[in-house]
Scaffold this motif. Structure first.
Motif, PDB file in Angstrom:
ATOM      1  N   MET A 165     126.559  30.453  76.919  1.00 58.48           N
ATOM      2  CA  MET A 165     125.839  29.975  75.732  1.00 58.48           C
ATOM      3  C   MET A 165     125.780  28.449  75.746  1.00 58.48           C
ATOM      4  SD  MET A 165     124.586  32.433  74.023  1.00 58.48           S
ATOM      5  CE  MET A 165     124.081  31.729  72.478  1.00 58.48           C
ATOM      6  N   ASP A 166     126.867  27.832  76.190  1.00 56.20           N
ATOM      7  CA  ASP A 166     126.905  26.375  76.271  1.00 56.20           C
ATOM      8  C   ASP A 166     125.892  25.873  77.303  1.00 56.20           C
ATOM      9  OD1 ASP A 166     129.044  23.810  77.324  1.00 56.20           O
ATOM     10  OD2 ASP A 166     128.213  24.028  75.308  1.00 56.20           O
ATOM     11  N   SER A 167     125.858  26.570  78.435  1.00 58.54           N
ATOM     12  CA  SER A 167     124.910  26.217  79.492  1.00 58.54           C
ATOM     13  C   SER A 167     123.467  26.408  79.007  1.00 58.54           C
ATOM     14  CB  SER A 167     125.214  27.113  80.698  1.00 58.54           C
ATOM     15  OG  SER A 167     124.202  27.021  81.631  1.00 58.54           O
ATOM     16  N   LEU A 168     123.238  27.484  78.281  1.00 57.86           N
ATOM     17  CA  LEU A 168     121.904  27.748  77.723  1.00 57.86           C
ATOM     18  C   LEU A 168     121.491  26.639  76.778  1.00 57.86           C
ATOM     19  CD1 LEU A 168     119.525  29.804  77.124  1.00 57.86           C
ATOM     20  CD2 LEU A 168     120.899  30.544  75.197  1.00 57.86           C
ATOM     21  N   ASN A 169     122.434  26.205  75.968  1.00 56.51           N
ATOM     22  CA  ASN A 169     122.172  25.141  74.996  1.00 56.51           C
ATOM     23  C   ASN A 169     121.672  23.881  75.692  1.00 56.51           C
ATOM     24  OD1 ASN A 169     122.218  24.259  72.274  1.00 56.51           O
ATOM     25  ND2 ASN A 169     124.064  23.098  72.713  1.00 56.51           N
ATOM     26  N   SER A 170     122.359  23.495  76.784  1.00 57.89           N
ATOM     27  CA  SER A 170     121.949  22.255  77.474  1.00 57.89           C
ATOM     28  C   SER A 170     120.595  22.430  78.157  1.00 57.89           C
ATOM     29  CB  SER A 170     122.987  21.733  78.452  1.00 57.89           C
ATOM     30  OG  SER A 170     123.742  22.711  78.991  1.00 57.89           O
ATOM     31  N   LYS A 171     120.342  23.619  78.707  1.00 62.82           N
ATOM     32  CA  LYS A 171     119.052  23.854  79.361  1.00 62.82           C
ATOM     33  C   LYS A 171     117.915  23.809  78.338  1.00 62.82           C
ATOM     34  CE  LYS A 171     119.222  23.621  83.470  1.00 62.82           C
ATOM     35  NZ  LYS A 171     118.473  22.513  84.078  1.00 62.82           N
ATOM     36  N   ASP A 189     111.688  17.604  77.237  1.00 63.44           N
ATOM     37  CA  ASP A 189     110.514  17.455  78.116  1.00 63.44           C
ATOM     38  C   ASP A 189     109.242  17.858  77.390  1.00 63.44           C
ATOM     39  OD1 ASP A 189     112.199  18.438  81.214  1.00 63.44           O
ATOM     40  OD2 ASP A 189     111.947  16.485  80.240  1.00 63.44           O
ATOM     41  N   LEU A 190     109.339  18.885  76.558  1.00 59.55           N
ATOM     42  CA  LEU A 190     108.167  19.329  75.798  1.00 59.55           C
ATOM     43  C   LEU A 190     107.733  18.250  74.816  1.00 59.55           C
ATOM     44  CD1 LEU A 190     106.381  21.853  75.574  1.00 59.55           C
ATOM     45  CD2 LEU A 190     107.913  22.703  73.804  1.00 59.55           C
ATOM     46  N   ALA A 191     108.712  17.619  74.173  1.00 61.45           N
ATOM     47  CA  ALA A 191     108.396  16.539  73.231  1.00 61.45           C
ATOM     48  C   ALA A 191     107.772  15.361  73.972  1.00 61.45           C
ATOM     49  CB  ALA A 191     109.662  16.105  72.492  1.00 61.45           C
ATOM     50  N   SER A 192     108.285  15.055  75.172  1.00 58.40           N
ATOM     51  CA  SER A 192     107.727  13.953  75.976  1.00 58.40           C
ATOM     52  C   SER A 192     106.294  14.286  76.388  1.00 58.40           C
ATOM     53  CB  SER A 192     108.565  13.727  77.240  1.00 58.40           C
ATOM     54  OG  SER A 192     109.891  13.487  76.920  1.00 58.40           O
ATOM     55  N   ALA A 193     106.062  15.529  76.779  1.00 59.43           N
ATOM     56  CA  ALA A 193     104.711  15.941  77.185  1.00 59.43           C
ATOM     57  C   ALA A 193     103.755  15.855  75.995  1.00 59.43           C
ATOM     58  CB  ALA A 193     104.744  17.377  77.721  1.00 59.43           C
ATOM     59  N   GLY A 195     107.882  27.173  74.929  1.00 58.08           N
ATOM     60  CA  GLY A 195     108.633  26.977  76.177  1.00 58.08           C
ATOM     61  C   GLY A 195     108.767  28.264  76.980  1.00 58.08           C
ATOM     62  N   PHE A 196     109.170  29.336  76.306  1.00 59.79           N
ATOM     63  CA  PHE A 196     109.360  30.597  77.027  1.00 59.79           C
ATOM     64  C   PHE A 196     108.026  31.232  77.414  1.00 59.79           C
ATOM     65  CE2 PHE A 196     113.731  30.996  77.512  1.00 59.79           C
ATOM     66  CZ  PHE A 196     114.403  30.624  76.361  1.00 59.79           C
ATOM     67  N   LEU A 210     110.037  24.424  84.012  1.00 64.56           N
ATOM     68  CA  LEU A 210     111.169  24.755  84.892  1.00 64.56           C
ATOM     69  C   LEU A 210     112.465  24.914  84.100  1.00 64.56           C
ATOM     70  CD1 LEU A 210     110.393  22.435  87.926  1.00 64.56           C
ATOM     71  CD2 LEU A 210     110.240  24.918  87.851  1.00 64.56           C
ATOM     72  N   SER A 211     112.635  24.050  83.096  1.00 67.52           N
ATOM     73  CA  SER A 211     113.853  24.146  82.271  1.00 67.52           C
ATOM     74  C   SER A 211     113.908  25.484  81.545  1.00 67.52           C
ATOM     75  CB  SER A 211     113.903  23.024  81.237  1.00 67.52           C
ATOM     76  OG  SER A 211     113.979  21.780  81.869  1.00 67.52           O
ATOM     77  N   PHE A 212     112.755  25.896  81.005  1.00 69.66           N
ATOM     78  CA  PHE A 212     112.749  27.172  80.284  1.00 69.66           C
ATOM     79  C   PHE A 212     112.890  28.359  81.238  1.00 69.66           C
ATOM     80  CE2 PHE A 212     112.434  26.553  75.824  1.00 69.66           C
ATOM     81  CZ  PHE A 212     111.886  25.298  75.646  1.00 69.66           C
ATOM     82  N   GLU A 213     112.415  28.203  82.458  1.00 67.33           N
ATOM     83  CA  GLU A 213     112.630  29.269  83.454  1.00 67.33           C
ATOM     84  C   GLU A 213     114.111  29.429  83.738  1.00 67.33           C
ATOM     85  OE1 GLU A 213     108.734  28.545  86.240  1.00 67.33           O
ATOM     86  OE2 GLU A 213     110.545  29.332  87.202  1.00 67.33           O
ATOM     87  N   THR A 214     114.799  28.305  83.888  1.00 65.55           N
ATOM     88  CA  THR A 214     116.247  28.358  84.138  1.00 65.55           C
ATOM     89  C   THR A 214     116.965  28.935  82.920  1.00 65.55           C
ATOM     90  OG1 THR A 214     115.947  26.304  85.368  1.00 65.55           O
ATOM     91  CG2 THR A 214     118.206  27.014  84.985  1.00 65.55           C
TER      92      THR A 214
END
Lengths: 209, 145
Positions: free
Chosen positions: A40-46, A53-57, B43-44, A180-184
């Motif tokens: 869950m922690d890893s998911l949070n960072s991803k 990135d979405l906000a930057s785009a 995103g998804f 890519l982030s959302f794929e991960t």
């Protein structure tokens, strides 16, 4: 007398075996719980990477080019799907197992890469997504195998580009990064689902006792 | 014809083995449903999980300030009863709006995964799965052993 002693020894042995089995289930439960929280922690960072990135785009392309009104509402099937099976896990019995299939070609060629994230048989601890392996040092991969892999990579690139095409022909690299982030994050979610399944199965076994 | 009859036989065996359990999609491609905020859903969708059927029914619900609790409940009930959905992703702050419904759900498939959102970080104390298992660590359960 000797017979009674033998029966007693057998019973003690069976009890010890049951206790060891119980302890194993408890350990599997605790491992799954730890794995669940770590994932869950890893998911949070991803997800945070993806949102950033979405906000930057959105900042570089404009809010009108990235919003939900552009989403494709024509009938289409999902490119990334799941397979659900039952897996036998030692001392837990049958556990539901989720495997992810990303970017499967809708044309029916089936060349999409399959990043199956399947829980290990011992614990709920997931393996990392399978990557194609190069040959051992000194060995060259066969040309045919390499061609097949390249063709699959091309298919995946096409599917990825198609997924982003709703936002226009030219998209910001940040949007590709977000994809890519959302794929991960998706792969992590499937691991979480597997860990959750083994945790709940172990919990049920412990609760019964 | 032989292949399709073999496949249908395999599906029957699978379904017979699953007797007594929640129905699991016998097909090889099950969907991931989403009930989340705009950025998470977009995103998804970029990751390829979006599905729209012939009746224009989607496998996602975008929750914003105008979405009512009733709409969220209906979406949750619909997704959890579909047999072509294997996982439901729900933002934890949205799950908190329908907490009773989420906590009372106990089928193994589709699996309900509570995820963080941009403005609401993940809180393990509210996770329905962890709430279910924390009983094992409570003082009452320990004293009963």
């Amino acid at each position: 007398m000797a017979g009674a002693e033998e029966i007693e020894i057998c019973e003690e042995g069976a009890e010890a075996k049951t206790e060891r089995g119980d302890e194993k289930v408890v350990l599997q439960f605790l491992d799954s719980l730890d794995g669940y929280l770590t994932l869950m922690d890893s998911l949070n960072s991803k997800l945070r990477e993806g949102w950033f990135d979405l906000a930057s785009a959105r900042h570089s392309m404009g809010t009108l080019r990235i919003n939900t009104t552009l989403l494709d509402l024509k009938d289409h099937s999902a490119s990334s799907t799941l397979q659900v099976t039952d897996q036998e896990v030692e001392s837990l019995g049958s556990v539901h197992c989720f495997a992810l299939s990303k970017w499967a070609s809708k044309g029916g060629s089936g060349k999409g890469k399959d990043f199956s994230t399947v829980a290990d048989s011992e614990m709920g601890s997931p393996r990392s997504p399978q990557l194609r392996h190069r040959g051992v040092s000194g060995e060259k991969p066969s040309e045919k195998g390499e061609t097949t892999v390249l063709a699959a990579d091309e298919e995946i690139k096409k599917e990825r580009a198609k997924s982003l095409s709703v936002f226009g022909g030219l998209v910001s690299p940040k949007l590709r990064g977000a994809q890519l982030s959302f794929e991960t994050a998706l792969e992590t979610l499937v691991e979480i689902a597997n860990t959750r399944a083994s945790m709940l199965t172990a919990f049920k076994r412990i609760s019964k006792k | 014809t032989n292949l399709s009859s073999i496949k249908s036989k395999e599906e029957k065996v699978l379904n017979r083995n699953m007797a007594g359990r929640a129905s699991i999609p016998a097909r090889n491609s099950a969907l991931i449903a989403m009930i989340a905020d705009e950025d998470t859903v977009v995103g998804f969708l970029m990751a390829g999980v979006g599905n729209v059927d012939i009746r224009r029914k989607t496998n996602y619900l975008i929750v914003d300030s105008k979405t009512t609790v009733r709409q969220i409940e209906d979406a949750f009930k619909e997704f959890s009863s579909r047999d072509d959905i294997a996982i439901i992703l729900i933002s934890q702050y949205v799950a908190n709006m329908i907490r009773f419904l989420v906590d009372s759900y106990n089928k193994p498939v589709p699996a309900i995964l509570e995820i963080p959102s941009k403005d609401h970080p993940y809180d393990p104390a509210h996770d329905s799965v962890l709430s279910r298992v924390k009983y094992l660590f409570s003082a009452e359960s320990v004293s009963q052993r």
